[in-house]
Design an enzyme around this catalytic site. Structure first.
Site, PDB file in Angstrom:
ATOM      1  N   GLU A 121      10.615  -4.553   4.435  1.00 25.96           N
ATOM      2  CA  GLU A 121      10.700  -5.961   4.021  1.00 25.96           C
ATOM      3  C   GLU A 121      10.369  -6.101   2.538  1.00 25.96           C
ATOM      4  O   GLU A 121      11.015  -6.848   1.805  1.00 25.96           O
ATOM      5  CB  GLU A 121       9.693  -6.826   4.802  1.00 25.96           C
ATOM      6  CG  GLU A 121      10.010  -7.048   6.260  1.00 25.96           C
ATOM      7  CD  GLU A 121       9.267  -6.082   7.157  1.00 25.96           C
ATOM      8  OE1 GLU A 121       9.040  -4.922   6.743  1.00 25.96           O
ATOM      9  OE2 GLU A 121       8.922  -6.470   8.286  1.00 25.96           O
ATOM     10  N   LYS A 146       0.841  -1.202   0.000  1.00 27.35           N
ATOM     11  CA  LYS A 146       0.000   0.000   0.000  1.00 27.35           C
ATOM     12  C   LYS A 146       0.879   1.257   0.000  1.00 27.35           C
ATOM     13  O   LYS A 146       0.716   2.147  -0.798  1.00 27.35           O
ATOM     14  CB  LYS A 146      -0.915  -0.029   1.225  1.00 27.35           C
ATOM     15  CG  LYS A 146      -1.792   1.192   1.345  1.00 27.35           C
ATOM     16  CD  LYS A 146      -2.694   1.106   2.555  1.00 27.35           C
ATOM     17  CE  LYS A 146      -3.386   2.438   2.789  1.00 27.35           C
ATOM     18  NZ  LYS A 146      -4.231   2.450   3.971  1.00 27.35           N
ATOM     19  N   HIS A 148      -5.489 -31.969  18.816  1.00 31.52           N
ATOM     20  CA  HIS A 148      -4.292 -32.672  19.270  1.00 31.52           C
ATOM     21  C   HIS A 148      -3.201 -31.688  19.638  1.00 31.52           C
ATOM     22  O   HIS A 148      -2.033 -32.050  19.737  1.00 31.52           O
ATOM     23  CB  HIS A 148      -3.825 -33.645  18.184  1.00 31.52           C
ATOM     24  CG  HIS A 148      -4.871 -34.662  17.868  1.00 31.52           C
ATOM     25  ND1 HIS A 148      -4.948 -35.873  18.525  1.00 31.52           N
ATOM     26  CD2 HIS A 148      -5.924 -34.605  17.027  1.00 31.52           C
ATOM     27  CE1 HIS A 148      -6.002 -36.534  18.064  1.00 31.52           C
ATOM     28  NE2 HIS A 148      -6.616 -35.790  17.162  1.00 31.52           N
ATOM     29  N   GLY A 201      -4.574  -1.502   5.040  1.00 35.50           N
ATOM     30  CA  GLY A 201      -3.698  -2.590   4.604  1.00 35.50           C
ATOM     31  C   GLY A 201      -4.251  -3.960   4.972  1.00 35.50           C
ATOM     32  O   GLY A 201      -4.261  -4.887   4.161  1.00 35.50           O
ATOM     33  N   ARG A 202      -4.742  -4.108   6.206  1.00 33.91           N
ATOM     34  CA  ARG A 202      -5.156  -5.444   6.666  1.00 33.91           C
ATOM     35  C   ARG A 202      -6.517  -5.868   6.114  1.00 33.91           C
ATOM     36  O   ARG A 202      -6.950  -6.985   6.360  1.00 33.91           O
ATOM     37  CB  ARG A 202      -5.149  -5.524   8.189  1.00 33.91           C
ATOM     38  CG  ARG A 202      -5.923  -4.444   8.908  1.00 33.91           C
ATOM     39  CD  ARG A 202      -5.661  -4.516  10.411  1.00 33.91           C
ATOM     40  NE  ARG A 202      -6.111  -3.329  11.109  1.00 33.91           N
ATOM     41  CZ  ARG A 202      -5.409  -2.219  11.262  1.00 33.91           C
ATOM     42  NH1 ARG A 202      -4.199  -2.136  10.750  1.00 33.91           N
ATOM     43  NH2 ARG A 202      -5.901  -1.191  11.929  1.00 33.91           N
TER      44      ARG A 202
HETATM   45  O1  F6P Z   1       1.733  -4.341   9.759  1.00 35.14           O
HETATM   46  C1  F6P Z   1       1.530  -2.979   9.529  1.00 35.14           C
HETATM   47  C2  F6P Z   1       1.109  -2.752   8.138  1.00 35.14           C
HETATM   48  O2  F6P Z   1       1.002  -1.403   7.877  1.00 35.14           O
HETATM   49  C3  F6P Z   1      -0.185  -3.486   7.805  1.00 35.14           C
HETATM   50  O3  F6P Z   1      -1.307  -2.801   8.152  1.00 35.14           O
HETATM   51  C4  F6P Z   1      -0.014  -3.734   6.364  1.00 35.14           C
HETATM   52  O4  F6P Z   1      -0.843  -4.775   5.982  1.00 35.14           O
HETATM   53  C5  F6P Z   1       1.454  -4.089   6.269  1.00 35.14           C
HETATM   54  O5  F6P Z   1       2.071  -3.297   7.243  1.00 35.14           O
HETATM   55  C6  F6P Z   1       2.092  -3.860   4.940  1.00 35.14           C
HETATM   56  O6  F6P Z   1       2.098  -2.502   4.570  1.00 35.14           O
HETATM   57  P1  F6P Z   1       2.282  -2.069   3.085  1.00 35.14           P
HETATM   58  O7  F6P Z   1       1.160  -2.673   2.289  1.00 35.14           O
HETATM   59  O8  F6P Z   1       2.236  -0.582   3.088  1.00 35.14           O
HETATM   60  O9  F6P Z   1       3.600  -2.600   2.602  1.00 35.14           O
END
Ligand code: F6P
Length: 554
Positions: free
Chosen positions: A213, A207, A391, A273-274
């Site tokens: 990462e 987003k 389990h 994002g989530r």
């Molecule tokens: O974990 C925090 C967050 O901002 C989430 O809400 C989102 O899904 C994720 O990092 C990835 O963010 P982006 O889509 O901006 O890379």
């Protein structure tokens, strides 16, 4: 008004105290009034939601609904679906429901109709998916794409990954998916090692397009890898344009990365994002892999859940009842954990998606007015697929003393999907019969218990609460409906408790800390001296050890 100051909340406190009486054990409540208990179930055209095994009575649920009314849930739903800025801390509307709404729907933000934008991107995605499927989109050496690799993290990967796994049987186009999210090089390497660069298409999903990462690590390394592998086979720009697309709200940053905006699928800052599965984040991966018609069924399932949330009266509204049940268990009965158990093996990874949804949304310390809150607004969730979970942690669920009770949310599909069921050899039952038997037996055993005073280690106290959401069959529509019901549950929890459910400052804080240490590693890796005096002694010990590539010894 604080939730704990509501008139209904005070009434609920008195009702919660009465629930401690032995007469309020689930076994006795069922014996006393079986029909009233059986009525604690919502039946819709797609799903049933059964809360008859919860530690509450119809009277308690009526008071919980009074609480929702008093806290203005109906007004919140109107405001959210009306495009108002309900994500106040970030100054944004909350509109992921618009992504799964039909063409004739309306979603106006700041005076501007958003639906044409949504449907333009959907059309572009459909075109892209069909081109990848029918081979019009080829790699730079002319080969057909057979692998879509998503690079994204958090909400930018859970949705597409969970649905890719859950809907594997719909992936009949000869295109598979893989996911790279973690900054741990093991994730990247393991996926890259399995790839043929000529037939791979990377989808960079972010987003913000600033997530370390995703953009700064995995996407850059994947691009390096691709350019190395295809070096000399096509010009660099062509390699990138045939093997990389992006999904983001940040066009400029995508272009800076080297991906042409033609190869970018846009979404908007009113999509959290989530909850971005419904945007191109989901469509760019799922479209080619399961086919765009199936992705449209995913959207339709989500839309069904939105209509349920928007139009059903609260006492028939699955998301509202689920939210109220969680608030009751957590805030009134003091049960802060929540176990999520889908009795559907292909949905086991949904537990991760739901954990992010619940804990990133509701794990907050202040209310929407930035005032500290005096209750815990989020469950901490865990889970696994049934019957595996039986389990793993079900022993605890059955026999832990009262204080440790963990409420359960069960998910079931009444019928096996397609032709996947099997008769068990020598028996007149199938695997799916046995799966259903396990699901139903577990909730009964947890609720009713079994007395054994002679052998206390075999005594099962019962009175352990669970709810059950049941669909007919696992399909793109029903899986999506379940996820969207859960999203709307969290939305309702946020609104009733008045906590800001659409920001995530805690995550941002963690990112800042890592950047400080990365800067130290970078200076040291250049052979320059570093100043560690700002660090506490424990962190310093490990930073020094990492720089020396050796654990400290005594
Ligand atoms: O974990 C925090 C967050 O901002 C989430 O809400 C989102 O899904 C994720 O990092 C990835 O963010 P982006 O889509 O901006 O890379």
């Amino acid at each position: 008004m604080k939730m704990t100051d509501a008139v209904a909340f005070k009434k609920l406190k008195r009702q919660a105290a009465r629930m401690k009486h032995p007469d309020m054990h689930l076994k006795r409540m069922w014996e006393r009034n079986p029909q009233a208990r059986a009525n604690m179930c919502v039946q819709t055209d797609q799903a049933t939601f059964d809360y008859s095994y919860e530690n509450l009575t119809p009277q308690v649920m009526a008071t919980l609904i009074e609480l929702a009314v008093e806290m203005g849930l109906a007004q919140h739903i109107l405001a959210r679906f009306g495009g108002e800025i309900i994500n106040r801390t970030e100054g944004r509307a909350v509109g992921h429901h618009a992504l799964r709404a039909p063409t004739d729907a309306s979603f106006v933000v700041n005076g501007e109709e958003q639906m044409p934008l949504v449907h333009d991107v959907l059309d572009k995605l459909e075109h892209f998916s069909n081109n990848v499927i029918n081979g019009n989109w080829r790699g730079c050496t002319g080969k057909k794409i057979d692998k879509i690799v998503s690079i994204g993290i958090g909400g930018s990967k859970y949705g597409p990954e969970v649905l890719s796994i859950a809907l594997k049987d719909y992936a009949t186009n000869g295109i598979e998916s893989a996911f790279i999210s973690n900054v741990d090089p093991a994730n990247l390497d393991r996926v890259l090692n399995e790839l043929n660069p000529e037939t791979t298409l990377f989808v960079i999903e972010s987003k913000s397009f600033t997530t370390a990462e995703t953009v700064e690590s995995n996407a850059k390394s994947a691009r390096d890898w691709m350019l190395q592998k295809l070096n000399g086979k096509a010009p660099v720009a062509e390699i990138v344009s045939k093997h990389f697309v992006a999904v983001s709200t940040a066009t400029e940053l995508v272009t800076e990365f080297g991906i042409d905006h033609q190869n970018m699928f846009e979404f908007w800052n009113w999509v959290g994002g989530r909850v971005s599965l419904w945007s191109a984040i989901g469509g760019a991966v799922l479209g080619p892999v399961i086919g765009f018609d199936n992705f449209r069924d995913v959207l339709a399932g989500g839309h069904w859940a939105d209509q349920q949330y928007q139009t059903a009266p609260f006492d028939q509204n699955i998301s509202v009842l689920n939210a109220l049940t969680r608030i009751w268990n957590r805030t009134l009965l003091g049960r802060q954990n929540l176990a999520l158990v889908p009795y559907s093996y292909p949905l086991r990874d949904a537990v991760f998606l739901l954990t992010q949804l619940i804990m990133e949304s509701l794990g907050k310390g202040v209310d929407i007015n930035n005032k500290p809150i005096n209750f815990v607004p989020s469950s901490s969730s865990m889970g696994d697929a049934g019957s595996d979970a039986q389990h793993s942690f079900f022993q605890y669920l059955h026999q832990i003393p009262e204080k440790g009770i963990i409420p359960l949310e069960l998910l079931g599909f009444l019928n096996a999907s397609g032709a996947e069921d099997r008769i068990i050899q020598g028996r007149n039952i199938s695997h799916h019969d046995r799966l259903m038997a396990n699901l139903l037996a577990q909730r009964r055993a947890l609720a009713f218990g079994k007395e054994n005073l002679a052998e206390p280690h075999k005594h099962f106290p019962g009175n352990r609460p669970s709810s059950l959401t049941m669909f007919n069959e696992r399909t793109p529509f029903t899986i999506a409906a379940y996820i969207a019901l859960q999203e709307n549950t969290v939305d309702a929890e946020g609104a009733i408790q008045r906590v800001p459910a659409y920001d995530q400052e805690g995550v941002q804080e963690g990112k800042r800390g890592a950047k400080q240490l990365e800067a130290i590693f970078e200076v040291a890796n250049r052979g320059k001296p570093v100043d560690l005096s700002d660090l506490d002694l424990s962190t310093r010990r490990y930073v020094e050890a990492r720089l020396a590539r050796q654990l400290p010894t005594a």
